[in-house]
Design an enzyme around this catalytic site. Structure first.
Site, PDB file in Angstrom:
ATOM      1  N   ALA A  38       5.898   4.805   3.816  1.00  0.00           N
ATOM      2  CA  ALA A  38       6.327   6.203   3.895  1.00  0.00           C
ATOM      3  C   ALA A  38       5.621   6.918   5.029  1.00  0.00           C
ATOM      4  O   ALA A  38       6.244   7.680   5.788  1.00  0.00           O
ATOM      5  CB  ALA A  38       6.058   6.910   2.565  1.00  0.00           C
ATOM      6  N   VAL A  50       1.858  -0.247  -0.689  1.00  0.00           N
ATOM      7  CA  VAL A  50       2.733  -0.588   0.436  1.00  0.00           C
ATOM      8  C   VAL A  50       3.837   0.451   0.583  1.00  0.00           C
ATOM      9  O   VAL A  50       4.200   0.831   1.700  1.00  0.00           O
ATOM     10  CB  VAL A  50       3.312  -2.002   0.266  1.00  0.00           C
ATOM     11  CG1 VAL A  50       4.292  -2.324   1.389  1.00  0.00           C
ATOM     12  CG2 VAL A  50       2.186  -3.041   0.250  1.00  0.00           C
ATOM     13  N   ASP A  51       4.381   0.920  -0.524  1.00  0.00           N
ATOM     14  CA  ASP A  51       5.380   1.988  -0.458  1.00  0.00           C
ATOM     15  C   ASP A  51       4.807   3.223   0.244  1.00  0.00           C
ATOM     16  O   ASP A  51       5.460   3.848   1.080  1.00  0.00           O
ATOM     17  CB  ASP A  51       5.824   2.382  -1.871  1.00  0.00           C
ATOM     18  CG  ASP A  51       6.869   1.439  -2.440  1.00  0.00           C
ATOM     19  OD1 ASP A  51       7.262   0.499  -1.740  1.00  0.00           O
ATOM     20  OD2 ASP A  51       7.295   1.655  -3.597  1.00  0.00           O
ATOM     21  N   ILE A  52       3.596   3.577  -0.116  1.00  0.00           N
ATOM     22  CA  ILE A  52       2.968   4.772   0.449  1.00  0.00           C
ATOM     23  C   ILE A  52       2.680   4.577   1.935  1.00  0.00           C
ATOM     24  O   ILE A  52       2.909   5.475   2.760  1.00  0.00           O
ATOM     25  CB  ILE A  52       1.684   5.115  -0.321  1.00  0.00           C
ATOM     26  CG1 ILE A  52       2.044   5.562  -1.740  1.00  0.00           C
ATOM     27  CG2 ILE A  52       0.878   6.200   0.387  1.00  0.00           C
ATOM     28  CD1 ILE A  52       0.870   5.690  -2.678  1.00  0.00           C
ATOM     29  N   ASP A  65       7.074  -3.604  -3.918  1.00  0.00           N
ATOM     30  CA  ASP A  65       5.702  -3.349  -3.501  1.00  0.00           C
ATOM     31  C   ASP A  65       4.745  -4.441  -3.960  1.00  0.00           C
ATOM     32  O   ASP A  65       3.971  -4.974  -3.160  1.00  0.00           O
ATOM     33  CB  ASP A  65       5.255  -1.984  -4.045  1.00  0.00           C
ATOM     34  CG  ASP A  65       3.823  -1.655  -3.670  1.00  0.00           C
ATOM     35  OD1 ASP A  65       3.631  -0.930  -2.680  1.00  0.00           O
ATOM     36  OD2 ASP A  65       2.902  -2.119  -4.378  1.00  0.00           O
TER      37      ASP A  65
END
Length: 383
Positions: free
Chosen positions: A185, A180-182, A140
């Site tokens: 997702a 970025v992960d969120i 991320d």
């Protein structure tokens, strides 16, 4: 809401992005089975602990952010017997969540094509760092740096030059959340929901499965929104502006009062005029330099100190109340403990009475004004 009560999700992923998708389905009633490797003591985030946490507890604060409502199944899928157990679970699964880099899923025998032979209607959600053709691992923070977020984020500053090498010193700040992960997702959730809709339209007996892929890199780029189009259409390369907005002023600007600080988000000329009246600087809104948003953006360096001086004559609680009553958007700058004092925040919390663990809902939409479903099991232990 238990709309997915008949759905079975197998989670082969770890860390944040794909597991948060797993919790989304759990919150909507699905059975979510998290596959964890006993050789590594399960998901790596179980060990990502603050100094204040119990070192012997297998559920860390980080792990408890995205693993509510799941059951954990310890399987070493390098082992043939354990792999057979996994395949047995796959047979009646609806969705598999994975986050392998190029080639790894194939080596383990858990890639889409292999699992599709076991379950022809399987929907396989796959998050990668840079796409399915890249073997580069996605992190991320690095992707925030590579896609412009770190460069843009931070307080405005002059670029310093090293006089001996003329090398520019470029500093920046990543977001304090794995943004970025969120974002990835959310992209995967949307893709999987579209695949489920396709299955519903075609009928499960006619559905041939679906391979849904999302990369962290593309998710970050697609989320640049107006900052991207400011560059693409206006030739403006976004720079550090603190919390301010490149196209609107004063929007996102933080001001100090006698007692505290607040953020102002004035988005229209009318709001600016009302603001000036409240701050007893009526003439400023009629000044041609500041009368329109375009001029305020152009002359923000002249306007900011005028507003700063006016806000220093106020007290936060009182001025925020007045601004709200007059429809001028503003809010206090809260730390996390203060943010969770709010009743709205309290209504989003999971709490396990046995362990005392608490968590926050990932999916906050309400349907027909129903209360949020907070009846989920605590993140599973791995002992």
């Amino acid at each position: 809401m238990n709309i997915f009560k008949d759905l079975k999700v197998i989670e082969l992923a770890s860390v944040l992005a794909a597991p948060s998708v797993g919790q989304f389905f759990a919150e909507c009633g699905a059975t979510v089975i998290k596959i964890e490797n006993p050789l590594t003591s399960g998901d790596v985030t179980r060990s990502w602990k603050l100094p204040s946490e119990n070192s012997s507890n297998s559920v860390s604060a980080y792990f408890s952010s995205i693993n509510w409502g799941k059951t954990s199944l310890a399987l070493n899928i390098y082992d043939d017997e354990d792999k057979k157990k996994l395949y047995q679970e796959i047979k009646d699964a609806d969705i598999v969540l994975a986050s392998y880099k190029k080639g790894d899923a194939e080596k383990l025998g858990v890639d889409y094509q292999t699992l599709k032979k076991i379950n022809p209607t399987l929907i396989y959600g796959h998050i990668t760092g840079y796409g399915i053709e890249s073997s580069k691992v996605g992190y991320d923070a690095l992707i925030q740096a590579e896609t412009g977020f770190v460069f843009m984020n931070g307080e405005k500053q002059e670029v310093n030059k090293d006089t001996t090498t003329t090398r520019q010193k470029i500093e920046g700040t990543k977001m304090p959340v794995a943004l970025v992960d969120i974002l990835a997702a959310h992209q995967l959730k949307e893709g999987l929901l579209v695949a489920l809709l396709k299955r519903e339209q075609e009928g499960k007996s006619n559905f041939e499965g679906s391979y849904v892929t999302v990369s962290l890199y593309e998710s970050a780029l697609s989320s640049l929104a107006n900052q991207a189009t400011n560059w693409l259409n206006a030739g403006h390369s976004p720079q550090k502006m603190g919390s301010e907005h490149p196209n609107i002023f004063p929007y996102g600007t933080i001001f100090q009062t006698k007692t505290d600080s607040l953020m102002l988000v004035v988005g229209s000329d009318k709001q600016f005029s009302v603001l000036c009246e409240i701050l007893n600087i009526d003439s400023i809104s009629e000044d041609e330099r500041f009368k329109t948003n375009a001029n305020r953006v152009r002359n923000r360096e002249m306007l900011r100190p005028i507003l700063e001086k006016a806000f220093l004559e106020t007290e936060s609680k009182e001025i925020l109340h007045i601004l709200e009553q007059n429809n001028v958007p503003a809010g206090s700058v809260n730390d996390i403990p203060k943010a969770f004092e709010n009743e709205v925040a309290q209504n989003l919390l999971f709490e396990d009475k046995e362990t005392g663990l608490r968590g926050v809902k990932n999916f906050i939409a309400r349907f027909d004004n129903q209360n949020h479903n907070l009846d989920l099991s605590a993140p599973p232990k791995f002992d």
